[in-house]
Scaffold this active site. Sequence first.
Site, PDB file in Angstrom:
ATOM      1  N   TRP A 114       3.390  -7.907 -11.168  1.00  0.00           N
ATOM      2  CA  TRP A 114       3.183  -8.390  -9.797  1.00  0.00           C
ATOM      3  C   TRP A 114       1.711  -8.557  -9.498  1.00  0.00           C
ATOM      4  O   TRP A 114       1.311  -9.507  -8.799  1.00  0.00           O
ATOM      5  CB  TRP A 114       3.872  -7.466  -8.790  1.00  0.00           C
ATOM      6  CG  TRP A 114       5.353  -7.461  -8.993  1.00  0.00           C
ATOM      7  CD1 TRP A 114       6.117  -6.425  -9.431  1.00  0.00           C
ATOM      8  CD2 TRP A 114       6.255  -8.573  -8.832  1.00  0.00           C
ATOM      9  NE1 TRP A 114       7.430  -6.815  -9.532  1.00  0.00           N
ATOM     10  CE2 TRP A 114       7.546  -8.119  -9.181  1.00  0.00           C
ATOM     11  CE3 TRP A 114       6.101  -9.901  -8.429  1.00  0.00           C
ATOM     12  CZ2 TRP A 114       8.669  -8.941  -9.131  1.00  0.00           C
ATOM     13  CZ3 TRP A 114       7.212 -10.722  -8.381  1.00  0.00           C
ATOM     14  CH2 TRP A 114       8.480 -10.249  -8.730  1.00  0.00           C
ATOM     15  N   ASP A 183      -0.550  -4.589  -2.049  1.00  0.00           N
ATOM     16  CA  ASP A 183       0.847  -5.003  -2.103  1.00  0.00           C
ATOM     17  C   ASP A 183       1.657  -3.704  -2.198  1.00  0.00           C
ATOM     18  O   ASP A 183       1.643  -3.038  -3.228  1.00  0.00           O
ATOM     19  CB  ASP A 183       1.068  -5.891  -3.335  1.00  0.00           C
ATOM     20  CG  ASP A 183       2.546  -6.223  -3.551  1.00  0.00           C
ATOM     21  OD1 ASP A 183       3.397  -5.795  -2.742  1.00  0.00           O
ATOM     22  OD2 ASP A 183       2.850  -6.911  -4.554  1.00  0.00           O
ATOM     23  N   LYS A 207      13.034  -3.510  -0.149  1.00  0.00           N
ATOM     24  CA  LYS A 207      13.171  -2.276  -0.932  1.00  0.00           C
ATOM     25  C   LYS A 207      13.226  -1.067   0.010  1.00  0.00           C
ATOM     26  O   LYS A 207      14.226  -0.374   0.054  1.00  0.00           O
ATOM     27  CB  LYS A 207      12.048  -2.144  -1.946  1.00  0.00           C
ATOM     28  CG  LYS A 207      12.080  -3.310  -2.954  1.00  0.00           C
ATOM     29  CD  LYS A 207      10.807  -3.445  -3.711  1.00  0.00           C
ATOM     30  CE  LYS A 207      10.589  -4.835  -4.256  1.00  0.00           C
ATOM     31  NZ  LYS A 207      11.568  -5.237  -5.260  1.00  0.00           N
TER      32      LYS A 207
HETATM   33  C1  LIG Z   1       5.358  -4.913  -6.156  1.00  0.00           C
HETATM   34  C2  LIG Z   1       6.031  -6.228  -5.870  1.00  0.00           C
HETATM   35  N1  LIG Z   1       5.306  -7.251  -5.390  1.00  0.00           N
HETATM   36  C3  LIG Z   1       5.857  -8.436  -5.134  1.00  0.00           C
HETATM   37  C4  LIG Z   1       7.182  -8.684  -5.347  1.00  0.00           C
HETATM   38  C5  LIG Z   1       7.761 -10.036  -5.044  1.00  0.00           C
HETATM   39  O1  LIG Z   1       8.370  -9.958  -3.811  1.00  0.00           O
HETATM   40  P1  LIG Z   1       9.167 -11.151  -3.136  1.00  0.00           P
HETATM   41  O2  LIG Z   1      10.403 -11.352  -3.942  1.00  0.00           O
HETATM   42  O3  LIG Z   1       9.433 -10.640  -1.748  1.00  0.00           O
HETATM   43  O4  LIG Z   1       8.292 -12.349  -3.142  1.00  0.00           O
HETATM   44  C6  LIG Z   1       7.999  -7.664  -5.828  1.00  0.00           C
HETATM   45  C7  LIG Z   1       9.422  -7.888  -6.077  1.00  0.00           C
HETATM   46  O5  LIG Z   1      10.146  -7.107  -6.653  1.00  0.00           O
HETATM   47  C8  LIG Z   1       7.396  -6.397  -6.110  1.00  0.00           C
HETATM   48  O6  LIG Z   1       8.127  -5.387  -6.592  1.00  0.00           O
END
Ligand SMILES: Cc1ncc(COP(=O)(O)O)c(C=O)c1O
Length: 371
Positions: A114, A183, A207
Site C-alpha cells: 500500500w 494511511d 476495516k
Molecule cells: C493500508 C491500506 N491502504 C489502502 C488500502 C486501499 O483502500 P481502498 O480499497 O479503500 O482504496 C488498503 C486496502 O486494503 C489498505 O489496507
Amino acid sequence: MFYQVERGITMKEGRIYNFNPGPAALPLPVLEEVQKDLLNYKGEGISILEMSHRSKTFDGIIKDAERLLKEIMDIPQNYKVLFMQGGATLQFAAVPLNLIGEGQFAEYVNTGSWSKKAIQEAQKLGKKVNVVASSEDESFSYIPGDIKVSPNAAYLHITSNNTIFGTQFQQFPETGDVALIADMSSDIACRKIDVSKFALIYAGAQKNMGPSGVTVVIIREDLLEKSPDNIPTMTSYKIIGGKDSLYNTPPTFAVYIVKLVLEWMKAQGGLEKIEQINRQKAGLIYDALDQSSFYRGTARPDSRSLMNVTFRLPSEELEKKFVAEALENGMLGLKGHRSVGGIRASIYNAVPMEAVEKLVDFMKKFEKANS
Ligand SMILES: Cc1ncc(COP(=O)(O)O)c(C=O)c1O
C-alpha cells in the site's frame, strides 16, 4: 451458504467468525440497529437509504459522526473530519495533489504494497518523491527505525499498519515542522494515538470504521488552505472541507453506519478499553505462534500488528488445508493476501475475543493433527 457453529454472544442467525481483511466484521449490534431502522428510520416513514443528504436528519447523522470520532480519538479542535469517496486509493492521489506545491517534494516510507501504491500514484502525477526508508530488503517483515525527514519536505507519508504484511508502527517518526501524514486504513481507532503529531490521517472505512464507500480524512485546518484551485473537485480538501463533506452527495448510508460503529465504540468504553482488548486478542495468537515450531509468524516481533496477524505453516499444502478446515469450523477469511500467501487473521475492533479464542484452539488442534 451457512455453517453450523455454536451460538455465543455474537453468534446468531447462522453467522460465522469473520476474519476478513476488509470489508470486514462489523459489530453485531450495529447490524441489528441497521436492520431495525431500515424500512422506517426513527418513525420518519422512509429508509435512511431514501433520505436527502440535505435533510435535517442526515445533517444530524454526519455531524454526530464527526463529533463522535473527535471524541473517541481525542482529536484537537483545530482538526476537521471529512467524509470522502474513492477509497484510500483516491487519497494516494489527493494527498500529493493538495499538498505538494510547485517545486516541492514529499518523502515516503515504504513498508509494503500500500505504501508502494501511494508512492507510485504521487509519481504518476508528476510529483517528486523521495523514499527515505524501506523494509523491502526483508520482504516488508519489519518497520524501519530511525526515520529521518528532510526539513524542507512538503510532508512525510507512512502507512501505519501494513494489512498484507502484518506489521504496524509502534512509534511514529518525529518530523519536527514537517507534516506527518498516515494511511491508517487498517488500524484507525485500534489504539490511543496522539493525533496532534499528524497533519493528516486517512482511512478507508471498511476495516475498523464501517462499510466500504466512505473514507475518513482527519485534517489539520491550516492544511485546507493549501489545496490548489486546479485539482479535481472531489480531491480538494479545501472544497470538501469547506462544505463540511456535503459539496455533492456523500455516501449517506456508509456515513450512517460509521456513526453507529462510533457509538458502539463509545459504548465499549472508548479507545482505552478497545486497545486493551485488541492487545489481548493479538497476544493470544502471537503467544500461540511463539510457543509453536509448526507455525511461523512472518512479522518481526518488534513490528507486529494488532490488527493483521500473518503466519506460515510448514507447507502451502498445509496452509490450504488449514484455511479449508477453519471454514468448516465456522472461521472465514484466513487466507493470506494473494501476493504473499500464508495465513492472515484480521482481528479488527469488531472481531470478538471469542472468535480469537476459537481460532487459537483450532490452531492447536490442527498442529496436533498435522505434525
Ligand atoms: C493500508 C491500506 N491502504 C489502502 C488500502 C486501499 O483502500 P481502498 O480499497 O479503500 O482504496 C488498503 C486496502 O486494503 C489498505 O489496507
